[in-house]
Design a protein around this motif. Structure first.
Motif: not given
Length: 270
Positions: A87-106, A264-270
């Motif tokens: 459910t969380l939004p993001g910008t970098h798509v890792a893969f899709h599940i049944v057409g739904h994008p899974i974001y790295v940030e999420s 260093v590293y951070v992914f935080a959904p907007a």
């Protein structure tokens, strides 16, 4: 060990059992502060691994004990991770599940949040299983100078929870003997809770009345101070552990406030 009595003190000879109660309480608070301040997945993985190492090697809890004490919370954390990831939004798509994008940030943010919850539950299990409530109450009075009435309130709370759990098992067994069958599903659990509520309430009130009479008979609260024959003390190892934990907390929150963690590293959904 049954799941219903997982959060109960068990005597042992492990390194963690031999520590004084205040050091273990400081460890629990330090783990909680570090977990709440870490919203990056790899940091939470390190914290969880450290707590798991403490449970297995330093407190000598078996994998079966850890599983039976935390599996229900683990299921809740996995569910939380899946829902947040989907459910969380993001910008970098890792893969899709049944057409739904899974974001790295999420996924990163959801994993950190789920591990945070599990880490706190696991550290609480380690603390409760390795800390005698009576020694904790005495340490709060003699070392932290907390009024003994307040300290004994913690003692009673830690002692009463396993007693209530045993009472629930007794009520369940008595109802099974009388032919009351257990039903599955959410509706069955709700109905079961209703059947347990009144006997548990009556038993708790009866136990509280007996406890009050016992404390009155021993003149509890008659004097402003209370003495103890034996009191736990902090050793050099305990003081060193407290200093190290305090340094870790200060260093981590300083790095957060100065922005070093973000660099260093951070992914935080907007």
């Amino acid at each position: 060990m049954r799941r219903s009595t997982a959060f109960q003190f068990r005597a042992g000879g492990s390194f963690f059992h031999r520590l004084d109660p205040l050091t273990k309480l400081a460890w629990l608070l330090a783990v909680s502060l570090l977990a709440f301040g870490a919203y990056i997945a790899w940091v939470q993985i390190l914290i969880t691994a450290a707590v798991l190492f403490t449970a297995l090697a330093l407190a000598r809890l078996s994998p079966a004990e850890i599983f039976r004490g935390t599996w229900l919370f683990g299921v809740a954390c996995v569910s939380f991770f899946l829902i947040q990831t989907l459910t969380l939004p993001g910008t970098h798509v890792a893969f899709h599940i049944v057409g739904h994008p899974i974001y790295v940030e999420s996924a990163d943010y959801a994993l950190a949040s789920a591990l945070r919850i599990y880490t706190i539950i696991l550290s609480t299990l380690v603390f409760v299983r390795s800390t005698d409530p009576r020694e904790l109450a005495i340490a709060l009075v003699t070392q932290m100078h907390i009024p003994y009435r307040i300290a004994y309130a913690f003692f009673i709370a830690l002692r009463i929870i396993p007693t209530i759990e045993e009472e629930i098992k007794t009520i369940r067994a008595a109802q099974l003997v009388r032919g009351v069958t257990r039903k599955g599903g959410l509706a069955g659990r709700i109905g079961e809770a209703k059947r347990y509520a009144m006997p548990l309430l009556v038993g708790s009130l009866r136990r509280a009345a007996m406890m009050v009479m016992s404390m009155e008979a021993r003149a509890f609260g008659a004097y402003p101070q209370r003495t103890f024959i034996e009191a736990p003390r902090m050793t050099a190892v305990s003081i060193t552990m407290c200093v190290v934990m305090l340094a870790l907390i200060i260093a981590w929150y300083t790095a957060l406030s100065l922005g070093y963690v973000h660099s260093v590293y951070v992914f935080a959904p907007a």
